[in-house]
Write a protein that holds these residues in place. Sequence first.
Motif, mmCIF file in Angstrom:
data_model
loop_
_atom_site.group_PDB
_atom_site.id
_atom_site.type_symbol
_atom_site.label_atom_id
_atom_site.label_comp_id
_atom_site.label_asym_id
_atom_site.label_seq_id
_atom_site.Cartn_x
_atom_site.Cartn_y
_atom_site.Cartn_z
ATOM 1 N N VAL A 135 49.873 42.573 57.079
ATOM 2 C CA VAL A 135 51.262 42.967 57.275
ATOM 3 C C VAL A 135 52.003 42.864 55.948
ATOM 4 N N VAL A 137 55.241 42.035 54.169
ATOM 5 C CA VAL A 137 56.398 41.220 54.555
ATOM 6 C C VAL A 137 57.339 41.045 53.368
ATOM 7 N N ASN A 139 61.135 38.774 52.007
ATOM 8 C CA ASN A 139 62.122 37.729 52.249
ATOM 9 C C ASN A 139 63.413 38.418 52.712
ATOM 10 N N MET A 210 58.347 39.813 48.014
ATOM 11 C CA MET A 210 57.504 40.418 49.048
ATOM 12 C C MET A 210 56.039 40.094 48.819
ATOM 13 N N VAL A 218 51.154 34.896 58.797
ATOM 14 C CA VAL A 218 52.599 35.158 58.683
ATOM 15 C C VAL A 218 53.308 35.169 60.028
ATOM 16 N N GLN A 219 52.561 35.246 61.122
ATOM 17 C CA GLN A 219 53.177 35.375 62.446
ATOM 18 C C GLN A 219 54.212 34.294 62.747
ATOM 19 N N LEU A 222 57.366 35.112 60.950
ATOM 20 C CA LEU A 222 58.043 36.284 61.493
ATOM 21 C C LEU A 222 58.857 35.892 62.723
ATOM 22 N N LEU A 227 60.491 35.345 57.465
ATOM 23 C CA LEU A 227 59.948 36.557 56.863
ATOM 24 C C LEU A 227 60.288 37.746 57.764
ATOM 25 N N ARG A 228 60.315 38.933 57.174
ATOM 26 C CA ARG A 228 60.514 40.158 57.952
ATOM 27 C C ARG A 228 59.314 41.076 57.727
ATOM 28 N N ALA A 229 58.787 41.621 58.808
ATOM 29 C CA ALA A 229 57.667 42.559 58.711
ATOM 30 C C ALA A 229 58.184 43.956 58.425
#
Length: 332
Positions: A135, A137, A139, A210, A218-219, A222, A227-229
């Motif tokens: 994924v 990702v 900040n 990123m 990372v799940q 998220l 974090l943002r996917a």
Amino acid sequence: MPTRLLSRRHIHRCMLGTALAAGAALLPHGAQAQSSAPLRVILPVGPGAGVDVIIRSAQGALSRALGGQPVIIENLPGAGGITGTQALVKAAPDGNTIAFISNNHAVNPSVFPKLPYDSLHDITPISIVGGSPFVLVVNPAKVPARTAKELQAFLKTKPDAWNYGSSGNGTIIHLAGEMFIDAAGVAIRHIPYKGMGPMITDIIAGQVEMGVGALGSVQPHLRSGALRAIGVMGRQRSASLPDVSTLVEQGFPEVDVSGWFAAIAPKGLPAAQVKRLHEALTVAFNDPEVKAGFARRDDMLMLTSPEATAQFLRTEQERYGRLVRKAAITLD
């Protein structure tokens, strides 16, 4: 003709052979006759890494599938998987040593000037076993983008002003980042880390903007919003991230990469042993508890034939080689 009298020793041998045959017939479906030696499983990663967790979760099931043969796991991390793979190729091709390699095995021939083995010809492929989605990702406090196109536009506002992290120079995570950078036509600095954990920590802290991470790693971040996917990097969405589209869907068809791991043995493994190990792996990784663990970690079960595995490794090595040459990545 005179009747030949049978000695007690001969009778005992006959009875023993009959008993062993009967015992083999009573093995569970899919189980293999036990070897006199344990199965040595080499992992070219450290304890606690994603592949290590997966293989240890299947250790008991694999032993049962091999008719009770002990399975001993040996972690030999170092040099992007080279240390462990070198130990594998030096082992005897007797069916009692295998290793689980990952994407880096196919990357290393392109980034290292010299390897102590031939990645394709000094091994016996057994099966691609599974994989993990990658994924892209960011900040969310530093990057306002929510889609790949928005990220592309954001990065172009200040060329060379932004940073992306990877788990190390020449790793598959590094190459996955380069795939997006090349497809998006943006300029951004690469910051290598010693592993995925430190990289993710610094993205969350805002030291880099990123990076690419395995979904299982990372799940949690998220879910917490740390974090943002931006997008899934393979061709299929993840069941646990149904609302996050792939980068292919978002207009970047070149960005198609996922993590995978495969079982290999030393070169020259007899066909009967290849069949025995492939069948045992198939039984072990289809164990209900093992499959449930895959689902919990967002991993994918694959299980390919030895022939398909060999072709896959060749294709991956060629694909990564083209990307490495384009990105001019070299390591000593």
